[in-house]
Write an enzyme that holds these catalytic residues in place. Sequence first.
Site, PDB file in Angstrom:
ATOM      1  N   ASP A  15     -24.438  13.497 -12.375  1.00 14.56           N
ATOM      2  CA  ASP A  15     -25.325  13.180 -11.238  1.00 14.56           C
ATOM      3  C   ASP A  15     -26.707  13.792 -11.468  1.00 14.56           C
ATOM      4  OD1 ASP A  15     -22.952  12.189 -10.195  1.00 14.56           O
ATOM      5  OD2 ASP A  15     -22.533  14.039  -9.092  1.00 14.56           O
ATOM      6  N   GLY A  17     -20.339  24.774  -9.420  1.00 16.18           N
ATOM      7  CA  GLY A  17     -20.796  23.902  -8.335  1.00 16.18           C
ATOM      8  C   GLY A  17     -21.608  22.731  -8.848  1.00 16.18           C
TER       9      GLY A  17
HETATM   10  O1  RIB Z   1     -19.908  14.026  -9.489  1.00 21.97           O
HETATM   11  C1  RIB Z   1     -19.500  15.175  -8.813  1.00 21.97           C
HETATM   12  C2  RIB Z   1     -19.266  14.861  -7.363  1.00 21.97           C
HETATM   13  O2  RIB Z   1     -18.196  13.956  -7.263  1.00 21.97           O
HETATM   14  C3  RIB Z   1     -18.848  16.053  -6.537  1.00 21.97           C
HETATM   15  O3  RIB Z   1     -19.943  16.743  -5.994  1.00 21.97           O
HETATM   16  C4  RIB Z   1     -17.920  15.434  -5.503  1.00 21.97           C
HETATM   17  O4  RIB Z   1     -18.402  15.495  -4.201  1.00 21.97           O
HETATM   18  C5  RIB Z   1     -17.703  13.997  -5.959  1.00 21.97           C
HETATM   19  O5  RIB Z   1     -18.445  13.112  -5.225  1.00 21.97           O
END
Ligand code: RIB
Length: 294
Positions: free
Chosen positions: A242, A277
């Site tokens: 992400d 995290g």
């Molecule tokens: O890609 C990681 C995310 O996947 C985490 O933060 C969790 O919430 C899921 O959506």
Amino acid sequence: MSVLVVGSVNADLTVRATRIPGPGETVLGGDTRTSPGGKGANGAVAAALAGAQVSMIGAVGQDAFQDVALSGLRRAGVDLSGLLTLDAPTGLALITVSDAGENAITVASGANARLTPQHLSADLGGFTHLLLQQELPPKITLEAAKRASDAGLTVLLNAAPTRDTAPELLRLTGHLLVNEHELAALAGEGEVEDRARALLERGPGAVTVTLGGKGSLTVTAREMHRLPAHPVNAVDTTGAGDTFCGVLTARLAHGDTLEAALRWAGIAAALACTHPGAQDAMPTWEEVERASGH
Ligand code: RIB
């Protein structure tokens, strides 16, 4: 140049264990850690940390997890005027992280799963880039891509988690981002470059495959970039993909070349693996610049 993210907002409940349990197995882990997550919110925070003006459309519930789910977005200054509070639980991700830094995630989507195309604000004016993932219902994701494409925005789709990706969504996508699992789901087995090129034929202008410790591969009709991973000691890879997507979107919106934007994204994603995290582990822009040697 500003970025719109339409995506999921979760609270992550993470436990560290020596290894990820198999089916039917129990393993003992450490204390629970509660932190902000969700693939949409993670991308939004990463883009904001990389300097973009970011707005987020998503949903949470009116419950005890709302505050933690929104804490990272608020801290990063993401515009939340498009955020809805629905009559459903806030999305929760149940995450196990192994001592090797790998993770297994189960998402209880809650409010995220209640979003429909009617929840999208009509006006996409002022945005240049839209970042999507696949943690929201497919209908709202597709509608967001259609409106963005009609309004001239560049659509970036992080095809995570793996689920059916509509052919129309791929045609509307300017830049598709997948990891190796998502690549296999969309394009089967074979050479990474061949499969990335096969995906290009289905509509996207660019396809990036993130390869974890092996870096990333990006193909377009005219360019190819094979970038090595920035070396780090990974303790938790949650949210690294992400981070890559958010930083790439921010830097493209900033006007960087594709190659430069990919390099920044790779460094930020690697640094995000060095702390526990998702949003809590994302580097500041100063840390990214320092790691790049700039
Ligand atoms: O890609 C990681 C995310 O996947 C985490 O933060 C969790 O919430 C899921 O959506």
